[in-house]
Design an enzyme around this catalytic site. Structure first.
Site, PDB file in Angstrom:
ATOM      1  N   SER A 192      38.026  39.569  42.920  1.00 46.87           N
ATOM      2  CA  SER A 192      38.224  38.142  42.638  1.00 46.87           C
ATOM      3  C   SER A 192      39.592  37.573  43.175  1.00 46.87           C
ATOM      4  O   SER A 192      40.467  38.337  42.728  1.00 46.87           O
ATOM      5  CB  SER A 192      37.955  37.742  41.269  1.00 46.87           C
ATOM      6  N   TYR A 205      37.412  37.663  32.638  1.00 36.84           N
ATOM      7  CA  TYR A 205      37.179  37.820  33.762  1.00 36.84           C
ATOM      8  C   TYR A 205      38.549  38.399  34.661  1.00 36.84           C
ATOM      9  O   TYR A 205      38.397  39.373  35.563  1.00 36.84           O
ATOM     10  CB  TYR A 205      36.695  36.705  34.152  1.00 36.84           C
TER      11      TYR A 205
END
Ligand SMILES: NC(=O)c1ccc[n+]([C@@H]2O[C@H](COP(=O)([O-])OP(=O)(O)OC[C@H]3O[C@@H](n4cnc5c(N)ncnc54)[C@H](OP(=O)(O)O)[C@@H]3O)[C@@H](O)[C@H]2O)c1
Length: 312
Positions: A192, A205
């Site tokens: 990501s 995350y």
């Protein structure tokens, strides 16, 4: 088989048939160049006879990857903990839906992964590629006006951390072992933007995706040195794609309008839009295919320029 080579743009101007057969090219350029043309390129991206396992395959991006891979000839095993959305994905694949199998599996549960591996062995005989697409975030692990970092519940943090990092490592153990047994294979992880520089609010995350990028490099080196240099491990780092996991952060629930965060992302994305799943196809197919045969241990941003932009 090693190929001899022909670059059309290096052809002498007087050459009578620039799109000649490979034989002609070899005769004219003995021992010189490797042959490449559109049919050769198509051959690299022909996944016929290859089996690709996709974790989180019922998700938005996983489902899109499954359809694209089936369209390129692959057999696909769609693994997810909830198979309800798979029927729709299989309908989208028609008339090639018989190339896909849906298997209930939890990426955090080794038993279910081993059972899935058995089912895939019975149905397709082997695993050539693993696409680790299960992952996500949840509001309870996200800081906000009502939820300071200091009060984030450990269960929610652990859930996000485990899903993204352990949920990539465990399937890589199970399906990577099958690749090690046959001495070749490809693993593709999903990292990501948050792995490069942590995005605000999404603490677990960000840490987990940084772990995914790190694990990608570690595993690439490990499998190449310990098992076979024909096993490759890479990752993509998507920019921002509106999906289930981030819709609550990027759009207002009632109106669907962009949140301040959604607007900030668009203004920091030089291409000025969110990504569409098909924006990822080029990188995914390249990294899964022999077109990237000498590429391992990299994380490819597919982000409309987000990671290149300093904000000024
Ligand atoms: N969307 C983006 O902008 C973006 C950006 C960067 C990276 N990514 C990454 O891309 C990947 C795919 O994301 P997406 O946007 O397609 O999200 P998604 O639609 O939520 O897909 C994720 C899938 O994984 C499944 N899953 C969750 N926990 C699981 C478990 N324990 N075992 C097996 N399956 C499980 C989910 O099932 P449930 O629906 O039942 O939870 C869902 O079907 C994720 O790794 C995500 O972090 C997305």
């Amino acid at each position: 088989m090693r190929r001899s080579v022909l670059y059309l743009n290096r052809m002498p101007a007087h050459f009578p048939n620039p799109i000649g057969s490979r034989l002609e090219a070899l005769q004219l350029f003995p021992g010189g160049y490797t042959y490449m043309d559109l049919s050769e390129l198509n051959r690299l991206y022909d996944f016929s006879g290859k089996t690709v396992v996709i974790t989180g395959g019922a998700g938005i991006l996983g489902g899109e990857f499954a359809c694209a891979l089936v369209g390129c000839g692959a057999n696909v095993a769609i693994l997810d903990r909830n198979l309800d959305p798979v029927q729709h994905i299989l309908e989208l694949m028609e008339p090639r839906a018989n190339q896909a199998v849906a298997i209930s599996a939890d990426v955090l549960n080794l038993d279910t992964l081993h059972k899935a591996a058995e089912t895939i062995r019975e149905k397709f005989g082997k695993v050539d590629c693993l696409l680790n697409s299960a992952g996500g975030n949840k509001p309870q692990a996200t800081t906000g006006a009502d939820l300071p970092f200091f009060d984030l519940p450990p269960d929610a943090l652990r859930w996000v951390f485990d899903l993204n990092l352990m949920g990539t490592i465990l399937p890589s153990q199970v399906f990577g072992k099958m690749m090690a047994e046959k001495g070749e294979g490809v693993i593709l992880n999903i990292s990501s933007m948050s792995a490069l520089r942590p995005l605000t609010r999404v603490v677990a995350y960000s840490a987990a995706k940084a772990g995914v990028s790190n694990f990608t490099q570690w595993l690439a080196v490990h499998v190449a040195q310990e098992y076979s240099p024909r096993i490759r491990v890479n990752a993509i780092a998507p920019g921002f794609f509106l999906t289930q996991q981030n819709r609550f952060l990027l759009t207002e629930e009632l109106t669907g309008n962009l949140t301040a965060r959604g607007k900030a992302i668009i203004s920091h994305t030089p291409m000025a839009r969110f990504g569409q799943p098909e924006d990822l196809f080029g990188a995914v197919l390249w990294l899964l295919s022999p077109a990237s045969a000498f590429v391992t241990g990299i994380v490819v941003p597919v982000d409309g320029g987000f990671s290149a932009f300093a904000g000024v």
